[in-house]
Design a protein around this motif. Structure first.
Motif, short mmCIF file in Angstrom:
data_model
loop_
_atom_site.label_atom_id
_atom_site.label_comp_id
_atom_site.label_asym_id
_atom_site.label_seq_id
_atom_site.Cartn_x
_atom_site.Cartn_y
_atom_site.Cartn_z
N ASP A 64 39.39 44.00 44.94
CA ASP A 64 39.75 44.90 43.85
C ASP A 64 41.21 44.62 43.54
N GLY B 247 43.98 45.78 38.36
CA GLY B 247 44.28 47.20 38.21
C GLY B 247 45.04 47.55 36.94
N ASN C 161 45.98 49.00 33.39
CA ASN C 161 45.62 50.29 32.82
C ASN C 161 45.41 50.19 31.32
N HIS D 24 52.08 44.63 37.77
CA HIS D 24 50.71 44.12 37.84
C HIS D 24 50.67 42.63 38.19
N HIS E 20 38.77 46.30 38.11
CA HIS E 20 38.95 47.74 38.31
C HIS E 20 40.03 48.33 37.38
N GLU F 186 37.55 52.34 36.39
CA GLU F 186 37.43 53.57 37.19
C GLU F 186 36.28 54.43 36.66
N TYR G 279 42.13 60.63 40.70
CA TYR G 279 42.19 59.17 40.94
C TYR G 279 41.54 58.83 42.28
N ASP H 286 38.06 56.40 43.18
CA ASP H 286 37.92 55.34 44.19
C ASP H 286 36.75 55.62 45.14
N TYR I 24 41.65 45.93 48.75
CA TYR I 24 42.32 46.53 47.61
C TYR I 24 43.76 46.04 47.54
N LEU I 25 44.12 45.51 46.37
CA LEU I 25 45.52 45.11 46.20
C LEU I 25 46.23 46.09 45.28
N ALA I 26 47.25 46.70 45.81
CA ALA I 26 48.05 47.63 44.98
C ALA I 26 49.41 47.74 45.66
N HIS J 6 47.60 56.88 49.15
CA HIS J 6 46.38 57.06 48.36
C HIS J 6 45.18 56.39 49.06
N PHE J 7 45.37 55.12 49.43
CA PHE J 7 44.24 54.42 50.04
C PHE J 7 43.91 54.95 51.43
#
Ligand code: ARG
Length: 582
Positions: free
Chosen positions: A117, A120, A122, A131, A157, A269, A323, A327, A345-347, A354-355
């Motif tokens: 994922d 991301g 928006n 990003h 995503h 999402e 949010y 997920d 997940y890459l963020a 959050h994760f």
């Protein structure tokens, strides 16, 4: 199996026959090349089991190794370190095997199904520098994982849900209240409505709306209500939202294409929201939901937590989905549709909490089996020259497009016009700019923040993308010029550099595997620079094209081809394309 692995396997077997069982036998590249190219450090650990002094064990092992003609210069140092080197004949054979089939330099891993994922982006907001790393890293990990035998699905995503969209729709409503989308009595086909809005308008609308919401509580409230209406699929708002997503998605796709980033799935999402009812049921049946000030939350604290772990917001007090919950629904959807072994997940680093909350809640509800890995791959940020988050000259957010433009301006200056036509120039400058940006991004460990320095990254000399491209193109042009030669085999190893190149190539597989395990590309970036510089040193000292001994020349050309193939392969993993000229 790679040549090195094969050699390790055979040696391990022979040592076993001589009476010593070594579990993880590994030829460790030596940092004392004067003593040997590799080290075997197991004798010390074996003393306990075999009740013999390490030097005696090392001697026994050495006797076995001495019988193998692929090895040479075997010696024992200190308490029982065994140093070995490879014979030239063996290295020559390695070059030729890899020349035949590059897979001989690569080990594959047991297959797994992984969803990555990343991206991301928006909807309705321009992609910004933040990003870039997600796209670069995610794409490279996808390519690396595939090369090593995983089955990978890449999912963009998109951020296409939640308040930002409510804000954009509200601002559109303020400008165009007469649009049929806002007419509750409208009976016609929503596809027939023309929306007088381009992607550029959308990118301008969002910051305005966001500012208004900060200054005006009633505006924010209105946006919240619209968000709920979209989530409840009220036809007018819902269809306008879909239209906005579509416009934005086209532009997002273009930007990713410029970066050589592509996805198998373009889910957003919002796509998993149809799983919300089921998710809600699961959480309810398992008694995981608690009421808190009109909202529903999930307690995810653990007894041994040493830092604060707030509860996960499941449903906000106005009834909309958070949010975190998008997920969770996405995990449920992915489980049902694809049944992956792992989800990555890459963020950026700010989303760690959050994760953590999402993964804990997913485990509590058993959304996936315990053996399914959910992994957050965080990263540092790329900052402006002042060390702070990147801004444009007038203080605005630096969009990804602007950033690529900045680098392109710089790389254009460095492209030689006499070899590239005016029409080609634009294309080449773009490729070189992407290489400059991406390579600079991969060079530090992913968790490190780094500073964007356009002249440094674009420099043709130094540890840069353009240097790698330039050198790789030169290898190719050398091979093209010598086309008439058969280029069949490496037949000799004449210089120190040739030997070092061979050894470096044998170590490639370990570098690839380590990179996949640690999910950072800096070792591959480093390797690329090292092999390229080493080849360039060899090239500077040996006149390959004018060499009169034809046998030697052919041998050098094959070596060049092997290095070129490896460079291409690694650049491809990093998502960097090589132009024909520059
Ligand atoms: N759209 C989010 C952002 O820009 C990143 C999405 C990360 N992936 C995820 N599954 N939450 O912050």
């Amino acid at each position: 199996m790679s040549i090195k692995k094969e050699l390790e396997k055979e040696l391990k077997e022979k040592i076993k026959e001589a009476g010593y069982e070594i579990e993880n036998f590994f030829l460790q590249p030596s940092n004392r090349k004067d003593l040997g190219e590799y080290q075997i450090n197991d004798a010390m650990a074996l003393t306990k089991k075999y009740k013999k002094p390490p030097r005696e064990i090392a001697q026994d092992i050495t006797k076995v190794l001495e019988k193998d003609n692929r090895l040479q210069n075997i010696n024992i140092a200190g308490p029982g370190f065994i140093n070995i080197s490879l014979s030239d004949e063996f290295l020559i054979e390695c070059f030729n095997k890899i020349h035949q089939n590059i897979q001989e330099a690569i080990d594959t891993l047991p297959s797994k199904k992984v969803i990555i994922d990343y991206g991301g982006a928006n909807v309705s907001k321009a992609l910004h520098v933040g990003h870039l790393r997600s796209a670069d890293l995610g794409e490279a990990l996808k390519r690396l994982a595939r090369l090593l035998g995983y089955e990978v699905l890449a999912d963009a995503h998109l951020g296409d849900y939640g308040r930002p969209l409510g804000l954009v729709i509200l601002e559109i409503k303020k400008h165009y209240p007469e649009l049929a989308y806002f007419d509750e009595t409208y009976q016609g086909d929503y596809n027939e409505i023309t929306l007088p809005i381009t992607n550029q308008d959308l990118e301008e609308i969002y910051p305005i709306a966001s500012l208004k919401a900060k200054e005006d509580e009633s505006y924010l409230e209105e946006a919240r209500e619209i968000t709920v209406k979209i989530q409840n699929k009220e036809p007018g708002y819902y269809n306008l939202w879909k239209k906005v997503v579509e416009i934005s998605k086209q532009e997002i796709k273009k930007t990713y294409e410029e970066l050589n980033v592509s996805f198998d799935l373009w889910q957003g999402e919002s796509d998993a929201v149809e799983y919300f009812a089921e998710l809600n049921d699961i959480f309810q049946t398992k008694n995981l939901l608690e009421e808190s000030e009109g909202a529903k939350i999930v307690e995810v604290k653990k007894e041994d937590d040493t830092s604060p772990m707030p509860p996960l917001l499941f449903i906000k007090s106005n009834g909309s989905i958070s949010y975190e919950t998008t997920d969770l629904t996405t995990i449920l959807e992915r489980k049902k549709k694809f049944n992956p072994d792992e989800i990555w997940y890459l963020a950026d680093g700010r989303q760690q909490l959050h994760f953590e909350q999402v993964f804990r809640a997913a485990r509590l509800a058993h959304l996936v089996e315990d053996q399914v890995t959910l992994e957050y791959i965080g990263f540092g940020t790329m900052n402006g020259p002042d060390g702070k988050p990147f801004k444009t000259r007038d203080g605005g957010v630096m969009t990804l497009k602007n950033l690529i433009g900045l680098v392109k301006e710089e790389t254009t200056k460095r492209i030689k016009e006499e070899i590239v036509s005016e029409t080609e120039k634009e294309e080449v400058a773009q490729m070189v700019a992407v290489a400059a940006l991406k390579y600079a991004d991969f060079l530090p460990h992913r968790t490190t923040d780094f500073i964007f320095e356009v002249d440094k990254f674009s420099d043709l000399e130094g540890k840069t993308g353009p240097y790698l491209l330039y050198s790789t193109i030169r290898m190719k042009s050398l091979l093209d010029k010598a086309k008439s030669l058969k280029q069949e085999k490496v037949t000799q190893i004449k210089t120190k550099e040739e030997k070092e190149l061979g050894l470096m190539i044998l170590n490639l597989s370990d570098v690839l595997i380590k990179s996949l395990e640690s999910k950072t590309l800096n070792d591959i970036a480093e390797y690329l620079y090292n092999i390229t510089s080493l080849y360039n040193k060899f090239y500077a000292e040996n006149k390959v094209l004018t060499e009169e001994n034809q046998n030697l020349q052919e041998s050098w050309l094959v070596l060049t081809k092997v290095v070129y193939d490896i460079n291409k392969l690694l650049l491809d993993i990093l998502g960097i394309k090589v132009p024909r000229k520059m």
